[in-house]
Scaffold this active site. Structure first.
Site, PDB file in Angstrom:
ATOM      1  N   GLN A   1       0.848  -1.201   0.000  1.00  0.00           N
ATOM      2  CA  GLN A   1       0.000   0.000   0.000  1.00  0.00           C
ATOM      3  C   GLN A   1       0.880   1.247   0.000  1.00  0.00           C
ATOM      4  OE1 GLN A   1      -3.434   0.131   2.749  1.00  0.00           O
ATOM      5  NE2 GLN A   1      -2.964  -2.006   3.191  1.00  0.00           N
TER       6      GLN A   1
HETATM    7  P1  GTP Z   1      -0.455  -6.185   0.318  1.00  0.00           P
HETATM    8  O1  GTP Z   1      -0.144  -6.954   1.540  1.00  0.00           O
HETATM    9  O2  GTP Z   1      -1.654  -5.269   0.485  1.00  0.00           O
HETATM   10  O3  GTP Z   1       0.717  -5.443  -0.233  1.00  0.00           O
HETATM   11  O4  GTP Z   1      -0.924  -7.235  -0.843  1.00  0.00           O
HETATM   12  P2  GTP Z   1      -0.169  -8.590  -1.285  1.00  0.00           P
HETATM   13  O5  GTP Z   1       0.738  -8.286  -2.424  1.00  0.00           O
HETATM   14  O6  GTP Z   1       0.428  -9.264  -0.116  1.00  0.00           O
HETATM   15  O7  GTP Z   1      -1.366  -9.449  -1.900  1.00  0.00           O
HETATM   16  P3  GTP Z   1      -2.099 -10.699  -1.222  1.00  0.00           P
HETATM   17  O8  GTP Z   1      -1.206 -11.866  -1.140  1.00  0.00           O
HETATM   18  O9  GTP Z   1      -2.762 -10.238   0.013  1.00  0.00           O
HETATM   19  O10 GTP Z   1      -3.184 -11.036  -2.348  1.00  0.00           O
HETATM   20  C1  GTP Z   1      -4.130 -10.078  -2.799  1.00  0.00           C
HETATM   21  C2  GTP Z   1      -5.329 -10.786  -3.445  1.00  0.00           C
HETATM   22  O11 GTP Z   1      -4.929 -11.420  -4.656  1.00  0.00           O
HETATM   23  C3  GTP Z   1      -5.919 -11.896  -2.560  1.00  0.00           C
HETATM   24  O12 GTP Z   1      -7.324 -11.876  -2.715  1.00  0.00           O
HETATM   25  C4  GTP Z   1      -5.334 -13.170  -3.176  1.00  0.00           C
HETATM   26  O13 GTP Z   1      -6.179 -14.290  -2.993  1.00  0.00           O
HETATM   27  C5  GTP Z   1      -5.273 -12.794  -4.646  1.00  0.00           C
HETATM   28  N1  GTP Z   1      -4.232 -13.544  -5.382  1.00  0.00           N
HETATM   29  C6  GTP Z   1      -2.948 -13.724  -5.021  1.00  0.00           C
HETATM   30  N2  GTP Z   1      -2.283 -14.441  -5.951  1.00  0.00           N
HETATM   31  C7  GTP Z   1      -3.175 -14.716  -6.931  1.00  0.00           C
HETATM   32  C8  GTP Z   1      -3.086 -15.421  -8.185  1.00  0.00           C
HETATM   33  O14 GTP Z   1      -2.036 -15.949  -8.600  1.00  0.00           O
HETATM   34  N3  GTP Z   1      -4.229 -15.477  -8.929  1.00  0.00           N
HETATM   35  C9  GTP Z   1      -5.388 -14.898  -8.522  1.00  0.00           C
HETATM   36  N4  GTP Z   1      -6.458 -15.026  -9.328  1.00  0.00           N
HETATM   37  N5  GTP Z   1      -5.511 -14.233  -7.362  1.00  0.00           N
HETATM   38  C10 GTP Z   1      -4.415 -14.127  -6.575  1.00  0.00           C
END
Ligand code: GTP
Ligand code: MG
Length: 171
Positions: A62
């Site tokens: 974020q």
């Molecule tokens: P921050 O902690 O806010 O920086 O986000 P992040 O990069 O850690 O992302 P996070 O792992 O929380 O995933 C964000 C969303 O994307 C979640 O709803 C996951 O289920 C979804 N997601 C993660 N990887 C994939 C993927 O390979 N395919 C799909 N379709 N969704 C995904």
């Protein structure tokens, strides 16, 4: 026994790109979280590969937390940079953050490996990893070993290939 080499990995990329989902998949199954929530600040996770012991700083993507990233550059040995391959609108923002990272004085002079995950390859309109690397101008990275893998962090596809590459660069 033989102690495994300790490697500090910084996991970066925009919010919602899938960083925490990827790191969670790489952890032993008995320590995996059932539900992934947006990261506040950062979390520290640990897992081992055959020859290395990884400590991962899973940073929030974020915008209000991105200023935390640079405080961990000095102590990191490798970077995992995650891109949402379906998020075409924010690809320029991802590129800006990557360029800022690579220009930083604590990163610029280091030969640390950078592993890119072109994540969410399962989305119907996802860009290919080749397209993502073009959008981010990865061919301009000359002073660090880098590699890009397409991944689906929910199914866990592509993650091991990336980790194998990273491991080879860290031993
Ligand atoms: P921050 O902690 O806010 O920086 O986000 P992040 O990069 O850690 O992302 P996070 O792992 O929380 O995933 C964000 C969303 O994307 C979640 O709803 C996951 O289920 C979804 N997601 C993660 N990887 C994939 C993927 O390979 N395919 C799909 N379709 N969704 C995904
Ligand atoms: Mg997260």
């Amino acid at each position: 026994g033989l102690r495994k080499k300790e490697v500090n990995v910084l996991c970066l990329g925009l919010d919602n790109s899938g960083k925490t989902t990827i790191i969670n998949q790489l952890k032993p199954s008995n320590t995996q979280a059932q539900e992934i929530v947006p990261t506040i600040g950062f979390n520290i996770e640990k897992f081992k590969s055959s020859s290395l012991s990884f400590t991962v700083f899973d940073m929030s993507g974020q915008s209000r937390y991105r200023n935390l990233w640079e405080h961990y550059y000095k102590e990191s040995h490798a970077i995992i940079f995650v891109i949402d391959s379906g998020d075409k609108l924010r690809m320029v923002v991802a590129k800006e953050e990557l360029d800022t990272l690579l220009k930083h004085e604590d990163i610029r002079s280091k030969k640390m490996p950078v592993l890119f995950f072109a994540n969410k390859m399962d989305l119907r309109d996802a860009m290919s990893s080749v397209r993502v690397s073009q959008m981010l101008s990865l061919e301009n990275i000359k002073d660090k070993p880098w590699h890009i893998c397409a991944s689906d962090a929910i199914k866990g596809e592509g993650l091991q290939e990336g980790l194998d590459w990273l491991q080879g660069k860290c031993v």
